[in-house]
Design an enzyme around this catalytic site. Structure first.
Site, PDB file in Angstrom:
ATOM      1  N   THR A  33       0.756  -1.358  -0.136  1.00  0.00           N
ATOM      2  CA  THR A  33      -0.044   0.109  -0.362  1.00  0.00           C
ATOM      3  C   THR A  33       0.810   1.398  -0.042  1.00  0.00           C
ATOM      4  O   THR A  33       1.791   0.745   0.457  1.00  0.00           O
ATOM      5  CB  THR A  33      -0.755   0.158   0.984  1.00  0.00           C
ATOM      6  OG1 THR A  33      -1.456  -1.395   1.184  1.00  0.00           O
ATOM      7  CG2 THR A  33      -1.512   1.509   1.199  1.00  0.00           C
ATOM      8  N   GLY A  34       0.335   2.191  -0.699  1.00  0.00           N
ATOM      9  CA  GLY A  34       0.999   2.996  -0.749  1.00  0.00           C
ATOM     10  C   GLY A  34       1.348   3.795  -2.266  1.00  0.00           C
ATOM     11  O   GLY A  34       0.952   3.154  -2.651  1.00  0.00           O
ATOM     12  N   SER A  35       1.684   5.297  -2.258  1.00  0.00           N
ATOM     13  CA  SER A  35       2.244   6.046  -3.274  1.00  0.00           C
ATOM     14  C   SER A  35       3.214   5.400  -4.254  1.00  0.00           C
ATOM     15  O   SER A  35       2.717   5.486  -5.618  1.00  0.00           O
ATOM     16  CB  SER A  35       2.028   7.815  -3.217  1.00  0.00           C
ATOM     17  OG  SER A  35       3.573   7.728  -2.163  1.00  0.00           O
ATOM     18  N   GLY A  87       6.024  -0.812  -0.312  1.00  0.00           N
ATOM     19  CA  GLY A  87       7.027   0.773  -0.182  1.00  0.00           C
ATOM     20  C   GLY A  87       7.727   0.318   1.383  1.00  0.00           C
ATOM     21  O   GLY A  87       7.487  -0.453   2.424  1.00  0.00           O
ATOM     22  N   ASP A  89       8.032   3.903   5.042  1.00  0.00           N
ATOM     23  CA  ASP A  89       8.803   4.601   5.340  1.00  0.00           C
ATOM     24  C   ASP A  89      10.268   5.215   5.678  1.00  0.00           C
ATOM     25  O   ASP A  89      10.873   5.763   5.458  1.00  0.00           O
ATOM     26  CB  ASP A  89       7.412   5.581   6.426  1.00  0.00           C
ATOM     27  CG  ASP A  89       6.156   5.483   6.178  1.00  0.00           C
ATOM     28  OD1 ASP A  89       5.831   6.309   5.507  1.00  0.00           O
ATOM     29  OD2 ASP A  89       5.738   4.457   7.181  1.00  0.00           O
ATOM     30  N   LYS A  99       7.137   0.732   9.183  1.00  0.00           N
ATOM     31  CA  LYS A  99       6.439   1.364   7.596  1.00  0.00           C
ATOM     32  C   LYS A  99       4.573   1.665   8.432  1.00  0.00           C
ATOM     33  O   LYS A  99       4.837   1.293  10.111  1.00  0.00           O
ATOM     34  CB  LYS A  99       5.815  -0.364   6.994  1.00  0.00           C
ATOM     35  CG  LYS A  99       6.669  -0.249   6.720  1.00  0.00           C
ATOM     36  CD  LYS A  99       6.557  -2.366   5.490  1.00  0.00           C
ATOM     37  CE  LYS A  99       4.984  -2.069   4.898  1.00  0.00           C
ATOM     38  NZ  LYS A  99       4.987  -0.792   3.705  1.00  0.00           N
ATOM     39  N   GLY A 102       1.161   5.524   5.965  1.00  0.00           N
ATOM     40  CA  GLY A 102      -0.269   5.162   5.058  1.00  0.00           C
ATOM     41  C   GLY A 102      -1.086   4.071   5.559  1.00  0.00           C
ATOM     42  O   GLY A 102      -2.580   4.134   5.151  1.00  0.00           O
ATOM     43  N   GLU A 108      -0.666  -5.196   6.177  1.00  0.00           N
ATOM     44  CA  GLU A 108       0.859  -5.325   5.192  1.00  0.00           C
ATOM     45  C   GLU A 108       1.624  -6.561   6.086  1.00  0.00           C
ATOM     46  O   GLU A 108       2.561  -7.653   5.025  1.00  0.00           O
ATOM     47  CB  GLU A 108       1.291  -4.107   5.200  1.00  0.00           C
ATOM     48  CG  GLU A 108       0.902  -2.999   4.448  1.00  0.00           C
ATOM     49  CD  GLU A 108       1.305  -1.585   4.376  1.00  0.00           C
ATOM     50  OE1 GLU A 108       1.228  -0.639   3.524  1.00  0.00           O
ATOM     51  OE2 GLU A 108       1.891  -0.918   5.400  1.00  0.00           O
ATOM     52  N   LYS A 126      14.558   7.430   1.823  1.00  0.00           N
ATOM     53  CA  LYS A 126      13.850   6.556   2.897  1.00  0.00           C
ATOM     54  C   LYS A 126      14.713   5.679   3.049  1.00  0.00           C
ATOM     55  O   LYS A 126      14.634   5.057   4.704  1.00  0.00           O
ATOM     56  CB  LYS A 126      12.300   5.975   2.817  1.00  0.00           C
ATOM     57  CG  LYS A 126      11.989   5.873   1.292  1.00  0.00           C
ATOM     58  CD  LYS A 126      10.610   6.610   2.462  1.00  0.00           C
ATOM     59  CE  LYS A 126       9.215   7.295   1.245  1.00  0.00           C
ATOM     60  NZ  LYS A 126       8.416   6.049   1.111  1.00  0.00           N
TER      61      LYS A 126
HETATM   62  C1  5RP Z   1       1.797   2.322   4.314  1.00  0.00           C
HETATM   63  C2  5RP Z   1       2.724   1.405   4.180  1.00  0.00           C
HETATM   64  C3  5RP Z   1       3.767   2.258   3.253  1.00  0.00           C
HETATM   65  O1  5RP Z   1       4.676   1.772   2.358  1.00  0.00           O
HETATM   66  C4  5RP Z   1       4.271   3.099   3.861  1.00  0.00           C
HETATM   67  O2  5RP Z   1       4.116   3.903   4.193  1.00  0.00           O
HETATM   68  C5  5RP Z   1       5.319   4.205   2.760  1.00  0.00           C
HETATM   69  O3  5RP Z   1       4.433   4.827   1.385  1.00  0.00           O
HETATM   70  P1  5RP Z   1       5.245   6.065   0.055  1.00  0.00           P
HETATM   71  O4  5RP Z   1       4.877   5.363  -0.787  1.00  0.00           O
HETATM   72  O5  5RP Z   1       3.319   6.961  -0.159  1.00  0.00           O
HETATM   73  O6  5RP Z   1       5.532   6.782   0.311  1.00  0.00           O
HETATM   74  O7  5RP Z   1       3.750   1.535   5.086  1.00  0.00           O
HETATM   75  O8  5RP Z   1       1.084   1.417   5.437  1.00  0.00           O
END
Ligand code: 5RP
Length: 228
Positions: A33-35, A87, A89, A99, A102, A108, A126
């Site tokens: 999940t995430g951008s 992904g 953080d 993580k 999001g 996850e 990151k």
């Molecule tokens: C969601 C996550 C995402 O993987 C993490 O926040 C990274 O997000 P992004 O790709 O938007 O930077 O752990 O729960």
């Protein structure tokens, strides 16, 4: 100079290049999940016939996968997956991660736990030498929020309720600053897991990534603890 968004796109492309040769018509792919993952899903759409289906770590990713014409299976109907793409953080050089930015950390951790290999896709902002710059998300049962927060303060953390946010599991998130888990992140993850009311913490150290695809200004580098 690439922007962070462009680097996320490059990480997503690198994930596609990594995953595609390994997919078979009966493959099930774990999707995070995430951008960054959103971009991966968008790229995956053109290859939806190269594999059977996905298992998803959030309602958000499920909607995006289905909109892309990719079938999404219930995890209960899947014995496991070869690959999980997500992904992070923060990720360190031992491939421990924080993580949950999001809010999808629990699913996850569950969906990645059934995968043979966790492929982490990040831009190089990151990649850190020590985890902890990003506040640690902890999903809690709402009833236990204050009890958990007191325990966290005892450990030296400063918990902050994520405002106006409910997880896909109907729970709340505490974002915690000030914790020092550098010595042994896996032991700290276990400690947090043992606090009654904690559903899941965003430390992925007991089981980290197997390979990281890190997009930077000079291209995408691959980090792995073993040959990969
Ligand atoms: C969601 C996550 C995402 O993987 C993490 O926040 C990274 O997000 P992004 O790709 O938007 O930077 O752990 O729960």
């Amino acid at each position: 100079m690439f922007t962070q968004d462009q680097l996320k796109q490059q990480a997503a492309q690198a994930a596609l290049d990594y995953v595609l040769p390994q997919l078979q018509p009966d493959s099930i792919l774990g999707v995070g999940t995430g951008s960054t993952v959103d971009r991966f899903i968008d790229l995956l759409a053109a290859h939806r016939d190269a594999f059977q289906a996905a298992v998803s770590s959030s309602e958000r990713s499920t909607r995006r996968l289905q909109a892309a014409g990719i079938a999404v299976l219930d995890l209960n109907d899947v014995p496991g997956t070869a690959l999980y793409v997500d992904g992070a953080d923060e990720i360190d050089h031992q491939l421990n991660m924080i993580k949950g930015g999001g809010g999808a950390l629990t699913r996850e951790k569950i969906v990645s736990s059934v995968a043979d290999r966790f492929v982490c896709i990040v831009d190089d902002t990151k990649l850190v030498s020590q985890l902890g710059g990003f506040d640690l998300p902890i999903e809690v049962i709402p009833l236990a929020r204050e009890a958990v927060a007191r325990e966290i303060r005892q450990l030296g953390g400063l918990p902050r309720l994520r405002a106006d946010f409910v997880t896909d599991n109907g729970n709340q998130i505490l974002d915690v600053a000030g914790l020092d888990y550098q010595g042994d992140p896996a032991a700290f993850e276990a400690l947090l897991n043992n606090i009654p009311g904690v559903v899941c913490c965003g430390l992925f150290a007991i089981s980290g990534a197997h390979v990281a695809l890190v997009a930077g200004q000079d291209g995408v580098s691959r980090l792995a603890l073993q040959d990969d």
